[in-house]
Design an enzyme around this catalytic site. Structure first.
Site, PDB file in Angstrom:
ATOM      1  N   ARG A  26       0.825  -1.215   0.000  1.00 28.06           N
ATOM      2  CA  ARG A  26       0.000   0.000   0.000  1.00 28.06           C
ATOM      3  C   ARG A  26       0.855   1.259   0.000  1.00 28.06           C
ATOM      4  O   ARG A  26       0.502   2.265  -0.649  1.00 28.06           O
ATOM      5  CB  ARG A  26      -0.940  -0.012   1.210  1.00 28.06           C
ATOM      6  CG  ARG A  26      -2.062  -1.038   1.032  1.00 28.06           C
ATOM      7  CD  ARG A  26      -2.726  -1.366   2.349  1.00 28.06           C
ATOM      8  NE  ARG A  26      -3.908  -2.207   2.198  1.00 28.06           N
ATOM      9  CZ  ARG A  26      -3.897  -3.524   1.994  1.00 28.06           C
ATOM     10  NH1 ARG A  26      -2.738  -4.166   1.887  1.00 28.06           N
ATOM     11  NH2 ARG A  26      -5.014  -4.207   1.878  1.00 28.06           N
ATOM     12  N   ASP A 314      -4.403 -15.434   7.628  1.00 27.84           N
ATOM     13  CA  ASP A 314      -3.095 -15.889   7.126  1.00 27.84           C
ATOM     14  C   ASP A 314      -2.348 -16.745   8.152  1.00 27.84           C
ATOM     15  O   ASP A 314      -1.342 -17.371   7.829  1.00 27.84           O
ATOM     16  CB  ASP A 314      -2.235 -14.679   6.741  1.00 27.84           C
ATOM     17  CG  ASP A 314      -2.786 -13.966   5.504  1.00 27.84           C
ATOM     18  OD1 ASP A 314      -3.591 -14.574   4.772  1.00 27.84           O
ATOM     19  OD2 ASP A 314      -2.401 -12.808   5.271  1.00 27.84           O
ATOM     20  N   LYS A 341      -6.577 -19.170  -1.216  1.00 32.16           N
ATOM     21  CA  LYS A 341      -5.295 -18.505  -0.920  1.00 32.16           C
ATOM     22  C   LYS A 341      -4.224 -19.056  -1.870  1.00 32.16           C
ATOM     23  O   LYS A 341      -4.541 -19.667  -2.873  1.00 32.16           O
ATOM     24  CB  LYS A 341      -4.928 -18.720   0.550  1.00 32.16           C
ATOM     25  CG  LYS A 341      -5.891 -18.033   1.508  1.00 32.16           C
ATOM     26  CD  LYS A 341      -5.859 -16.522   1.350  1.00 32.16           C
ATOM     27  CE  LYS A 341      -6.848 -15.824   2.253  1.00 32.16           C
ATOM     28  NZ  LYS A 341      -6.930 -14.387   1.985  1.00 32.16           N
ATOM     29  N   ARG A 389       3.435 -19.552   3.247  1.00 31.70           N
ATOM     30  CA  ARG A 389       3.052 -19.785   4.653  1.00 31.70           C
ATOM     31  C   ARG A 389       3.060 -21.284   4.979  1.00 31.70           C
ATOM     32  O   ARG A 389       3.289 -21.674   6.118  1.00 31.70           O
ATOM     33  CB  ARG A 389       1.699 -19.136   4.953  1.00 31.70           C
ATOM     34  CG  ARG A 389       1.756 -17.618   4.684  1.00 31.70           C
ATOM     35  CD  ARG A 389       0.720 -16.834   5.443  1.00 31.70           C
ATOM     36  NE  ARG A 389       0.584 -15.509   4.855  1.00 31.70           N
ATOM     37  CZ  ARG A 389       1.387 -14.472   5.076  1.00 31.70           C
ATOM     38  NH1 ARG A 389       2.417 -14.598   5.891  1.00 31.70           N
ATOM     39  NH2 ARG A 389       1.182 -13.303   4.501  1.00 31.70           N
TER      40      ARG A 389
HETATM   41  C1  S3P Z   1      -4.270  -8.936   2.189  1.00 27.50           C
HETATM   42  C2  S3P Z   1      -5.546  -9.364   2.455  1.00 27.50           C
HETATM   43  C3  S3P Z   1      -5.897 -10.757   2.749  1.00 27.50           C
HETATM   44  C4  S3P Z   1      -4.661 -11.585   3.105  1.00 27.50           C
HETATM   45  C5  S3P Z   1      -3.514 -11.329   2.181  1.00 27.50           C
HETATM   46  C6  S3P Z   1      -3.127  -9.859   2.202  1.00 27.50           C
HETATM   47  C7  S3P Z   1      -4.046  -7.505   1.918  1.00 27.50           C
HETATM   48  O1  S3P Z   1      -6.509 -11.327   1.619  1.00 27.50           O
HETATM   49  O2  S3P Z   1      -4.980 -12.964   3.120  1.00 27.50           O
HETATM   50  O3  S3P Z   1      -2.387 -12.111   2.555  1.00 27.50           O
HETATM   51  O4  S3P Z   1      -2.898  -7.041   1.986  1.00 27.50           O
HETATM   52  O5  S3P Z   1      -5.028  -6.818   1.626  1.00 27.50           O
HETATM   53  P1  S3P Z   1      -8.077 -11.142   1.279  1.00 27.50           P
HETATM   54  O6  S3P Z   1      -8.352  -9.713   1.007  1.00 27.50           O
HETATM   55  O7  S3P Z   1      -8.322 -11.978   0.064  1.00 27.50           O
HETATM   56  O8  S3P Z   1      -8.798 -11.655   2.477  1.00 27.50           O
END
Ligand code: S3P
Length: 430
Positions: A26, A314, A341, A389
């Site tokens: 981000r 996660d 995932k 993971r």
């Molecule tokens: C993430 C959101 C999650 C997470 C991923 C990272 C993010 O996924 O599992 O490792 O940085 O927005 P989802 O938005 O699909 O739940």
């Protein structure tokens, strides 16, 4: 990696973990969309976040990569250019889904693709709301899977009720909404991680949040800033587990992000009886951070379900391993998202832990583990199936296996934690 575990191990020391993956993605994306220079300290140099940087470069963003600092010379939403090649997102779902939100509002054509795993993951969850806003998508399986193309457009604002508690879906809509005249709203069924919301404010923007309803006004000008990325709680989770399940362990992990939308594992571990202390609590760019002290602990099984699930999604592979060492049964429910995932984590966690002798069964939306604190895992050949993971969970499992463990496709740990195997060996004592 081949484990050499033939006895009781401990983990000891004081360590730091690499930068938070979600915050790094981000910071780079918002830095590119903001006007002016953004300096990011502690950017995660795992493969996923490097893919975000190279995609932004292909979109014309000027990025200066230094050893631990990344400098983004942002020129605002209007200055991206049509890439001449396919954008490669590697294994990174966050890169693809967040960039789709950016690209939906850009007046050009982009094709995005990733590795074998990424190209099997569902993208319609993002393209449905972005299509409603006015962008055009196409891809394999009727637009659900990459390679995926997007032709951006001047968008219209929407109010979207997201069916899944997904921070990636929420973020994609907010990124599109920030470029769209009017107010765009996304409502989640249960709160997901809120790094995007915090990051908008860190870049001088504004967002209205009311429970799980988030609204942004479009055409906001974001201003470049300085971001210090905290250590990734999801990476620290593997070290926390290593200390909990081994004997006579005392481990401090410094500078870890403890955003409450990410630390459901701490809530659950407390319930299970874990000996964990948080200290030195502070804030970095609107994100709470602390040091974590973990000791070997006698644990009890528990039930993990409902609203806590997105806060630890996660961490479920490593929680399953921890549960195998707890007294009694642990039930994980409401976690159907695990199926989409990096691997189908219900399937891969259950199959690989079974190979090590764990009493574990898959359910439709989770798993059931019969724990035993005296359980010594067997060794042998297991597979991480290219899932970072899974790779790290299995490396931690090797600390409590009677025989050596050979982990196939373990190099995938570098997606989020380069050097995890070396760090784990460095803190492990016989
Ligand atoms: C993430 C959101 C999650 C997470 C991923 C990272 C993010 O996924 O599992 O490792 O940085 O927005 P989802 O938005 O699909 O739940």
């Amino acid at each position: 990696m081949e484990g050499d575990v033939l006895g009781k191990k401990s983990v000891k020391g004081k360590v730091q973990v690499p930068g938070d993956k979600s915050i790094s993605h981000r910071a780079a994306i918002f830095g590119a969309m903001a006007v002016g220079k953004t300096v990011i300290h502690g950017y995660l140099t795992g493969e996923d976040c490097l893919h975000t940087l190279s995609c932004l470069e292909a979109l014309g963003v000027q990025i200066d990569r230094q050893e631990k600092t990344v400098i983004i010379n942002g020129t605002g939403w209007k200055n991206l250019r049509e890439p001449k090649t396919v954008l490669d997102v590697g294994n990174s779902g966050t890169t693809m889904r967040l960039l789709l939100g950016v690209l939906a509002a850009q007046p050009f054509y982009t094709v995005l693709s990733g590795d074998k795993s990424l190209n099997e993951r569902p993208m319609r969850r993002v393209s449905i709301p972005l299509t409603e806003m006015g962008a055009r998508f196409d891809g394999r399986e009727n637009g659900n899977k990459a390679p995926l193309s997007v032709r951006g457009n001047a968008l219209r604002p929407i109010t979207y009720q997201s069916p899944a508690a997904s921070a990636q879906v929420k973020s994609a809509i907010l990124l599109a909404g920030l470029q769209t005249e009017g107010v765009t709203t996304v409502v989640e069924p249960v709160a997901s991680r809120d790094h995007t919301e915090r990051m908008i404010e860190a870049f001088g923007g504004s967002i209205d949040t009311n429970g799980t309803r988030h609204s942004v006004k479009g055409r906001q000008k974001l201003i470049g800033t300085e971001i210090v990325v905290p250590g990734d709680f999801s990476s620290a989770a593997f070290l926390i587990a290593a200390a909990l399940v081994t004997e006579n362990s005392v481990l401090t992990i410094e500078n870890v992000g403890i955003n409450p939308t990410r630390t459901g594992m701490l809530t659950i571990l407390k319930q299970m009886g874990a000996n964990i202390e948080l200290f030195n609590q502070r804030e970095l760019n609107r994100e709470p951070v602390c040091d974590i002290l973990v000791r070997s602990s006698a644990l009890k099984g528990t039930v993990i379900e409902g609203a806590v699930i997105p806060r630890l999604i996660d961490e479920i592979p490593i929680l399953a391993l921890i549960a195998s060492q707890a007294e009694g049964r642990t039930v994980i429910k409401d976690a159907g998202e695990l199926k989409v995932k990096e691997t189908n984590r219900i399937q891969t966690v259950v199959s690989e832990l079974k190979k090590l002798g764990v009493d574990i069964e898959a359910t439709d939306d989770g798993m059931i583990i019969e724990g035993d604190p005296d359980k010594v895992l067997s060794g042998g050949v297991v597979n991480a199936y290219g899932d970072h993971r899974m790779a790290m969970m299995l490396m931690v499992a090797s600390l409590i296996s009677a025989d050596p463990l050979v982990i196939l496709e373990a190099e995938s740990a570098a997606v989020s934690f380069p050097g995890f195997d070396r760090l784990l060996s460095a803190i492990t004592r016989d």
